[in-house]
Design an enzyme around this catalytic site. Structure first.
Site, PDB file in Angstrom:
ATOM      1  N   GLN A  13       0.867  -1.179   0.000  1.00  0.00           N
ATOM      2  CA  GLN A  13       0.000   0.000   0.000  1.00  0.00           C
ATOM      3  C   GLN A  13       0.905   1.232   0.000  1.00  0.00           C
ATOM      4  O   GLN A  13       1.422   1.648   1.041  1.00  0.00           O
ATOM      5  CB  GLN A  13      -0.910  -0.020   1.224  1.00  0.00           C
ATOM      6  CG  GLN A  13      -1.710  -1.308   1.392  1.00  0.00           C
ATOM      7  CD  GLN A  13      -2.782  -1.476   0.341  1.00  0.00           C
ATOM      8  OE1 GLN A  13      -3.688  -0.650   0.207  1.00  0.00           O
ATOM      9  NE2 GLN A  13      -2.708  -2.561  -0.418  1.00  0.00           N
ATOM     10  N   ALA A  27     -11.739   2.467   3.770  1.00  0.00           N
ATOM     11  CA  ALA A  27     -10.700   1.627   3.172  1.00  0.00           C
ATOM     12  C   ALA A  27      -9.879   2.387   2.136  1.00  0.00           C
ATOM     13  O   ALA A  27     -10.136   3.563   1.837  1.00  0.00           O
ATOM     14  CB  ALA A  27     -11.337   0.389   2.547  1.00  0.00           C
ATOM     15  N   HIS A  28      -8.916   1.688   1.565  1.00  0.00           N
ATOM     16  CA  HIS A  28      -7.981   2.324   0.637  1.00  0.00           C
ATOM     17  C   HIS A  28      -8.667   2.847  -0.619  1.00  0.00           C
ATOM     18  O   HIS A  28      -9.562   2.229  -1.169  1.00  0.00           O
ATOM     19  CB  HIS A  28      -6.827   1.369   0.257  1.00  0.00           C
ATOM     20  CG  HIS A  28      -7.261   0.064  -0.303  1.00  0.00           C
ATOM     21  ND1 HIS A  28      -6.461  -1.043  -0.305  1.00  0.00           N
ATOM     22  CD2 HIS A  28      -8.410  -0.336  -0.881  1.00  0.00           C
ATOM     23  CE1 HIS A  28      -7.090  -2.060  -0.865  1.00  0.00           C
ATOM     24  NE2 HIS A  28      -8.274  -1.651  -1.220  1.00  0.00           N
ATOM     25  N   ASN A  29      -8.218   4.040  -1.035  1.00  0.00           N
ATOM     26  CA  ASN A  29      -8.667   4.695  -2.271  1.00  0.00           C
ATOM     27  C   ASN A  29     -10.137   5.093  -2.276  1.00  0.00           C
ATOM     28  O   ASN A  29     -10.712   5.376  -3.331  1.00  0.00           O
ATOM     29  CB  ASN A  29      -8.363   3.821  -3.492  1.00  0.00           C
ATOM     30  CG  ASN A  29      -6.876   3.575  -3.661  1.00  0.00           C
ATOM     31  OD1 ASN A  29      -6.377   2.506  -3.307  1.00  0.00           O
ATOM     32  ND2 ASN A  29      -6.163   4.552  -4.185  1.00  0.00           N
TER      33      ASN A  29
END
Length: 351
Positions: free
Chosen positions: A206, A247-249
């Site tokens: 990440q 969460a991511h993005n």
């Protein structure tokens, strides 16, 4: 009731509230309270007709009411007439709070704080005990870092921010002006990404960051994961309640509200001015349009267009979902009816 160590005249209060004072008797106020709890030195407001009886008997020193009220029909007391009574009441609370908060002047840094030599600090900053700030961090003017805050390397923090105790900011994070991070917030931890290689789960690196724009407030114990490649973005004016997972993005739109225990999976986009009620779950790669309201405990597996109100799992138009819920109550009787039809059909066939 909340009392403050400062007394305000009714004229001062009316000015802060941006309202018109209707004076019955002179007094000063040093507290804000509900209609029920108010005493003769309290400011209260009346807006909800359901509280009419409480309003009539309130002992408040002054009550903020709507301009639409007919003063002649009301009990004789001090009033402040405003367009939006609750908004004016909030202005008064904010004014009282500003009088008791210690202004951030000069470099007030606790001796137990650990600040890397390659950190840019403003002329006015407050850093409390056991704070750790790593290298290549830039912090804006009048920002406050409470006890045990940790800011990792390559982070930029804007002006007038407040990080409450035990906030953790990982590396490669950009935080705008007027941002409040409440206790236990974690910004920039790794997104949850793994790839099954046939034998085990391989971690997906990440390497993105997090951007938090201006005027954002984030409640206690919220976690915001860094992007896998690009950035996770919380846009201007967003308000996030306690215990939310982003969460991511993920991209959270301007002025959107996320209530407690909302979870948003990776790469989903939430539009401007949305409200996600408590425990809403949004699947990955979902796009939610602007001005969308999602009811509590709803599950969102698919895109939602602009200006919709949805509810349930899967989340669907609130009108349709309510009809379905009403129909569920009738299922036992429907089942009995169908069972009787089957028995009758069997009986008719045997004849």
């Amino acid at each position: 009731m909340k009392k403050f160590p400062v007394d305000l005249s009714l004229q001062q209060i009316a000015e802060i509230a941006n309202g018109e004072l209707i004076l019955s008797h002179e007094c000063s106020c040093n507290a804000v309270a509900s209609l029920e709890e108010a005493d003769e030195h309290s400011v209260a407001f009346f807006q909800d007709p359901k509280l009419e009886n409480v309003f009539q008997s309130s002992r408040a020193g002054v009550i903020i009411i709507s301009k639409k009220n007919d003063i002649q029909s009301l009990p004789q007391r001090n009033y402040i007439l405003c367009e939006m009574p609750y908004v004016s009441f909030l202005r008064i609370i904010a004014f009282f709070q500003r009088q008791i908060h210690k202004p951030v002047k000069g470099k007030d840094i606790h001796p137990t704080a650990i600040i890397h030599e390659n950190v840019t600090l403003p002329d006015n900053i407050r850093i409390s005990a056991n704070v750790v700030v790593h290298q290549n961090v830039n912090i804006g003017d009048r920002t406050v870092l409470d006890e045990n805050v940790v800011i990792n390397k390559d982070v930029k923090v804007g002006k007038n921010c407040h990080f409450y105790p035990n906030v953790i900011v990982y590396n490669d994070v950009i935080i705008g002006n007027d941002v409040n991070l409440h206790a236990g917030v974690v910004v920039g931890s790794d997104g949850f990404g793994y790839l099954w290689d046939g034998g085990k789960h391989q971690k997906i690196p990440q390497v993105g960051g997090v951007i938090i724009e201006d005027d954002v407030e984030i409640g206690a114990n919220v976690t915001i994961d860094r992007g896998a490649l690009g950035d996770t973005i919380i846009r201007k004016g967003a308000k996030i309640d306690n215990l939310v997972q982003i969460a991511h993005n993920v991209d959270v739109g301007e002025y959107t509200i996320l209530c407690s225990q909302v979870g948003i999976a990776g790469s989903s986009k939430i539009g401007k001015n949305c409200i996600l009620a408590g425990q809403v779950g949004v699947a990955d790669h979902v796009k939610v349009g602007k001005n969308v309201k999602i009811g509590a405990q709803s599950g969102v597996p698919n895109d939602i267009p602009d200006n919709k109100i949805v509810l349930g799992y899967p989340a669907m138009d609130v009108g349709l979902q309510r009809k379905i819920l009403v129909s569920l109550k009738e299922l036992p009787e429907i089942r009995k009816f169908i069972h009787r039809l089957k028995k009758k059909d069997t009986h008719d066939s045997s004849e």
